[in-house]
Scaffold this motif. Sequence first.
Motif, PDB file in Angstrom:
ATOM      1  N   VAL A   5      -2.990  -9.444  -3.666  1.00  0.00           N
ATOM      2  CA  VAL A   5      -3.592  -8.931  -2.438  1.00  0.00           C
ATOM      3  C   VAL A   5      -4.965  -8.334  -2.752  1.00  0.00           C
ATOM      4  O   VAL A   5      -5.120  -7.558  -3.708  1.00  0.00           O
ATOM      5  CB  VAL A   5      -2.686  -7.866  -1.779  1.00  0.00           C
ATOM      6  CG1 VAL A   5      -3.377  -7.260  -0.558  1.00  0.00           C
ATOM      7  CG2 VAL A   5      -1.348  -8.476  -1.378  1.00  0.00           C
ATOM      8  N   SER A   6      -5.948  -8.710  -1.958  1.00  0.00           N
ATOM      9  CA  SER A   6      -7.303  -8.170  -2.114  1.00  0.00           C
ATOM     10  C   SER A   6      -7.783  -7.638  -0.767  1.00  0.00           C
ATOM     11  O   SER A   6      -7.084  -7.726   0.249  1.00  0.00           O
ATOM     12  CB  SER A   6      -8.254  -9.261  -2.616  1.00  0.00           C
ATOM     13  OG  SER A   6      -8.630 -10.126  -1.552  1.00  0.00           O
ATOM     14  N   ALA A  52      -3.129 -12.663   5.375  1.00  0.00           N
ATOM     15  CA  ALA A  52      -1.768 -13.079   5.725  1.00  0.00           C
ATOM     16  C   ALA A  52      -1.001 -13.509   4.481  1.00  0.00           C
ATOM     17  O   ALA A  52      -1.586 -13.916   3.473  1.00  0.00           O
ATOM     18  CB  ALA A  52      -1.805 -14.231   6.735  1.00  0.00           C
ATOM     19  N   ILE A  53       0.326 -13.403   4.575  1.00  0.00           N
ATOM     20  CA  ILE A  53       1.245 -13.976   3.591  1.00  0.00           C
ATOM     21  C   ILE A  53       2.035 -15.071   4.295  1.00  0.00           C
ATOM     22  O   ILE A  53       2.634 -14.833   5.351  1.00  0.00           O
ATOM     23  CB  ILE A  53       2.219 -12.917   3.030  1.00  0.00           C
ATOM     24  CG1 ILE A  53       1.465 -11.768   2.367  1.00  0.00           C
ATOM     25  CG2 ILE A  53       3.185 -13.565   2.035  1.00  0.00           C
ATOM     26  CD1 ILE A  53       2.377 -10.626   1.913  1.00  0.00           C
ATOM     27  N   VAL A  54       2.025 -16.256   3.714  1.00  0.00           N
ATOM     28  CA  VAL A  54       2.756 -17.398   4.267  1.00  0.00           C
ATOM     29  C   VAL A  54       4.041 -17.603   3.482  1.00  0.00           C
ATOM     30  O   VAL A  54       4.040 -17.588   2.239  1.00  0.00           O
ATOM     31  CB  VAL A  54       1.896 -18.674   4.221  1.00  0.00           C
ATOM     32  CG1 VAL A  54       2.722 -19.904   4.569  1.00  0.00           C
ATOM     33  CG2 VAL A  54       0.702 -18.542   5.163  1.00  0.00           C
ATOM     34  N   LEU A  55       5.127 -17.816   4.210  1.00  0.00           N
ATOM     35  CA  LEU A  55       6.419 -18.170   3.619  1.00  0.00           C
ATOM     36  C   LEU A  55       6.880 -19.477   4.240  1.00  0.00           C
ATOM     37  O   LEU A  55       6.655 -19.725   5.433  1.00  0.00           O
ATOM     38  CB  LEU A  55       7.463 -17.086   3.897  1.00  0.00           C
ATOM     39  CG  LEU A  55       7.149 -15.675   3.401  1.00  0.00           C
ATOM     40  CD1 LEU A  55       8.162 -14.688   3.950  1.00  0.00           C
ATOM     41  CD2 LEU A  55       7.151 -15.641   1.887  1.00  0.00           C
ATOM     42  N   ILE A 100       5.439  -5.405   1.189  1.00  0.00           N
ATOM     43  CA  ILE A 100       4.060  -5.641   0.734  1.00  0.00           C
ATOM     44  C   ILE A 100       3.142  -5.835   1.931  1.00  0.00           C
ATOM     45  O   ILE A 100       2.052  -5.263   2.009  1.00  0.00           O
ATOM     46  CB  ILE A 100       4.012  -6.869  -0.198  1.00  0.00           C
ATOM     47  CG1 ILE A 100       4.820  -6.616  -1.471  1.00  0.00           C
ATOM     48  CG2 ILE A 100       2.564  -7.231  -0.540  1.00  0.00           C
ATOM     49  CD1 ILE A 100       5.102  -7.872  -2.272  1.00  0.00           C
ATOM     50  N   ALA A 101       3.583  -6.651   2.883  1.00  0.00           N
ATOM     51  CA  ALA A 101       2.773  -6.898   4.071  1.00  0.00           C
ATOM     52  C   ALA A 101       2.557  -5.614   4.872  1.00  0.00           C
ATOM     53  O   ALA A 101       1.449  -5.365   5.380  1.00  0.00           O
ATOM     54  CB  ALA A 101       3.434  -7.963   4.935  1.00  0.00           C
ATOM     55  N   GLN A 102       3.573  -4.780   4.968  1.00  0.00           N
ATOM     56  CA  GLN A 102       3.431  -3.512   5.688  1.00  0.00           C
ATOM     57  C   GLN A 102       2.439  -2.588   4.988  1.00  0.00           C
ATOM     58  O   GLN A 102       1.600  -1.954   5.633  1.00  0.00           O
ATOM     59  CB  GLN A 102       4.799  -2.833   5.797  1.00  0.00           C
ATOM     60  CG  GLN A 102       5.738  -3.495   6.792  1.00  0.00           C
ATOM     61  CD  GLN A 102       7.135  -2.900   6.762  1.00  0.00           C
ATOM     62  OE1 GLN A 102       7.605  -2.433   5.718  1.00  0.00           O
ATOM     63  NE2 GLN A 102       7.822  -2.929   7.903  1.00  0.00           N
ATOM     64  N   ARG A 103       2.530  -2.549   3.661  1.00  0.00           N
ATOM     65  CA  ARG A 103       1.663  -1.650   2.891  1.00  0.00           C
ATOM     66  C   ARG A 103       0.190  -2.018   3.061  1.00  0.00           C
ATOM     67  O   ARG A 103      -0.679  -1.139   3.121  1.00  0.00           O
ATOM     68  CB  ARG A 103       2.071  -1.696   1.423  1.00  0.00           C
ATOM     69  CG  ARG A 103       1.352  -0.693   0.548  1.00  0.00           C
ATOM     70  CD  ARG A 103       2.124  -0.434  -0.728  1.00  0.00           C
ATOM     71  NE  ARG A 103       2.292  -1.615  -1.561  1.00  0.00           N
ATOM     72  CZ  ARG A 103       3.457  -2.233  -1.783  1.00  0.00           C
ATOM     73  NH1 ARG A 103       4.567  -1.782  -1.217  1.00  0.00           N
ATOM     74  NH2 ARG A 103       3.518  -3.273  -2.574  1.00  0.00           N
ATOM     75  N   HIS A 104      -0.072  -3.325   3.176  1.00  0.00           N
ATOM     76  CA  HIS A 104      -1.462  -3.782   3.227  1.00  0.00           C
ATOM     77  C   HIS A 104      -1.877  -4.249   4.628  1.00  0.00           C
ATOM     78  O   HIS A 104      -2.974  -4.802   4.771  1.00  0.00           O
ATOM     79  CB  HIS A 104      -1.669  -4.913   2.223  1.00  0.00           C
ATOM     80  CG  HIS A 104      -1.471  -4.493   0.795  1.00  0.00           C
ATOM     81  ND1 HIS A 104      -2.434  -3.808   0.080  1.00  0.00           N
ATOM     82  CD2 HIS A 104      -0.413  -4.646  -0.049  1.00  0.00           C
ATOM     83  CE1 HIS A 104      -1.981  -3.569  -1.141  1.00  0.00           C
ATOM     84  NE2 HIS A 104      -0.764  -4.063  -1.252  1.00  0.00           N
ATOM     85  N   LEU A 137       5.950  -4.962  12.399  1.00  0.00           N
ATOM     86  CA  LEU A 137       4.849  -5.637  11.720  1.00  0.00           C
ATOM     87  C   LEU A 137       4.570  -6.985  12.403  1.00  0.00           C
ATOM     88  O   LEU A 137       5.486  -7.772  12.627  1.00  0.00           O
ATOM     89  CB  LEU A 137       5.203  -5.881  10.248  1.00  0.00           C
ATOM     90  CG  LEU A 137       4.103  -6.480   9.374  1.00  0.00           C
ATOM     91  CD1 LEU A 137       2.995  -5.466   9.150  1.00  0.00           C
ATOM     92  CD2 LEU A 137       4.682  -6.939   8.043  1.00  0.00           C
ATOM     93  N   PRO A 138       3.325  -7.285  12.753  1.00  0.00           N
ATOM     94  CA  PRO A 138       3.029  -8.573  13.382  1.00  0.00           C
ATOM     95  C   PRO A 138       3.480  -9.746  12.514  1.00  0.00           C
ATOM     96  O   PRO A 138       3.236  -9.771  11.303  1.00  0.00           O
ATOM     97  CB  PRO A 138       1.509  -8.551  13.550  1.00  0.00           C
ATOM     98  CG  PRO A 138       1.187  -7.099  13.690  1.00  0.00           C
ATOM     99  CD  PRO A 138       2.141  -6.400  12.739  1.00  0.00           C
TER     100      PRO A 138
END
Length: 416
Positions: free
Chosen positions: A167-168, A173-176, A198-202, A232-233
């Motif tokens: 993450v920078s 976005a993170i894709v799964l 992780i997505a929530q944190r960033h 979280l969106p």
Amino acid sequence: MSLPPVKTRERLSEVRYEIRGELARRARELEGQGRKLIKLNIGNPGAFGFRAPEHLQRAIADRIADTDPYTHQQGLPQAREAIAAFHKQRGTPNASPERVFVGNGVSELIDLSLRALLNPGDEVLLPSPDYPLWSAATILNDGRPVYYRCLPENGFLPDPAEIASLVSSRTRAIVLINPNNPTGAAYPRELLEQIVAIAQRHKLLLMCDEIYDSILYGEAKFEPIAPIAGDLPCLSFGGLSKVHRACGWRVGWAVLSGDPVASGNLHHAMDLLGALRLCANVPGQFAIEAALHGEDTIAPLCAPGGRLFEARRAVIESVDQSRHLRLVAPAGALYAFPAVTGAAAEGFDDHRFALELLETEDVLVVPGSSFNVPYRNHFRVTLLPQPDDLREVFRRVERLLDRYAQADAGAQAAVA
């Protein structure tokens, strides 16, 4: 006077889609010469004798007189209501018809959503291997793919610590892809919870391609990400093409969940882009309610004795009997992703192998490196053919790999 060639977009040089690329074009040439091929490059159920369920066909036929006009850019109201109700049953927060987008397949919606999200230079965390449309859509919308590894020695599951390390300040976005194409991995809830954290944190958007959500084998379980993500969106993608075997109808959807205020700008951007293309294919949308709230026709195909289950068994047993292959057994989806090992893997190049398999054994597969992995010893097959046809495919694969191993042995002897 000769005219100069028309210039095309430079970033297209970064895009790969070997599933329908050079090898597929060579296959068409060979078929034109009268060769009979076994083509395992595309997860296209209709090409292997599957049909969309009759109750879905009837749903379209009964409403065909209503399919001439454009509909709302987000889709038919009754179709969006059916999708929202389906997601509510799953526990998706804030699932409502207003937050559902129907598109011409998930492919269009992936492109549309990334176009709505990305500014030039923004980054998207993608799995490696990935379905290459995700990489292509990121690149063509001026983003940068950043890959997190899903290694075979880890069952093709990602390492949350590696995702976090990638993450920078430009990550959006993170894709799964769950269940995964090309590996068939199904992500356990604990892993998804770590990725959500992780997505929530960033403050990242989650984008989950769930087109294979009901195609599962054995004890495998599908865990939707939206209920875990909460406020979280999150964008969850699904459609009729795989579970309901209706690829040609081009019906997909994306559900935007989480806090409506936090995702409001994205909602408006996707609505605008949807309006610019007027609307998605209308006839197929009349089948959505029947698909999501009618008879379950995929589970019997995935259960012991069902065609997909037995096709998967044929691949697993063929690899078990091979001298040159190993496989992480797919838990879901429509594919297997075998690896070439041992003497046959010395100097192995997956693209050269796929071309030789096509030219000498009349079998079309997809090289593993087409799915954005750094290694070159894998290939993908689809599980859609009849089980006996798949056993024949792997007999032909074994013949070619035997030749590779013998050539390596000859080279070793010459050196000695």
